[in-house]
Design a protein around this motif. Structure first.
Motif, short mmCIF file in Angstrom:
data_model
loop_
_atom_site.label_atom_id
_atom_site.label_comp_id
_atom_site.label_asym_id
_atom_site.label_seq_id
_atom_site.Cartn_x
_atom_site.Cartn_y
_atom_site.Cartn_z
N ALA A 62 24.46 82.59 103.68
CA ALA A 62 25.15 82.33 105.14
C ALA A 62 24.19 81.77 106.12
N ASP A 63 22.90 82.21 106.09
CA ASP A 63 22.00 81.73 106.82
C ASP A 63 21.61 80.30 106.47
N GLY A 64 21.40 79.90 105.38
CA GLY A 64 20.75 78.60 104.85
C GLY A 64 21.74 77.65 104.99
N VAL A 65 23.13 77.55 104.74
CA VAL A 65 24.27 76.67 104.70
C VAL A 65 24.21 75.84 105.98
N PRO A 66 24.35 76.49 107.34
CA PRO A 66 24.64 75.82 108.37
C PRO A 66 23.52 75.19 108.55
N ARG A 67 22.17 75.56 108.32
CA ARG A 67 20.84 74.57 108.36
C ARG A 67 21.04 73.54 107.63
N PHE A 68 21.36 73.64 106.09
CA PHE A 68 21.37 72.40 105.50
C PHE A 68 22.41 71.54 106.05
N ILE A 69 23.66 72.01 106.41
CA ILE A 69 24.73 70.95 107.09
C ILE A 69 24.08 70.29 108.10
N GLN A 70 23.30 70.95 109.25
CA GLN A 70 22.86 70.41 110.29
C GLN A 70 21.98 69.07 109.93
N THR A 71 21.00 69.54 109.09
CA THR A 71 20.21 68.49 108.53
C THR A 71 20.96 67.27 107.81
N TYR A 72 21.89 67.62 106.95
CA TYR A 72 22.80 66.75 106.13
C TYR A 72 23.21 65.79 107.31
#
Length: 50
Positions: free
Chosen positions: A10-20
């Motif tokens: 839950a912490d990592g997915v939003p960061r991944f999406i933002q970077t992507y």
């Protein structure tokens, strides 16, 4: 990347999406990020008949 708990996911997915969406360039989109591509190809809103 491996996650140990759901909270890690839950912490990592939003960061991944933002970077992507902001940094990852796509060859099929003329080497633009998804955000840049969307900005360049957004449709102009138009009025509909009443």
């Amino acid at each position: 990347m491996e996650y140990e708990t759901f909270e890690d996911v839950a912490d990592g997915v939003p960061r991944f999406i933002q970077t992507y969406n902001t940094r990852r360039l796509h060859s099929a989109q003329g080497y633009l990020s998804p955000n840049q591509f969307g900005d360049r190809n957004a449709r102009t809103p138009f009025k509909t008949a009443a």
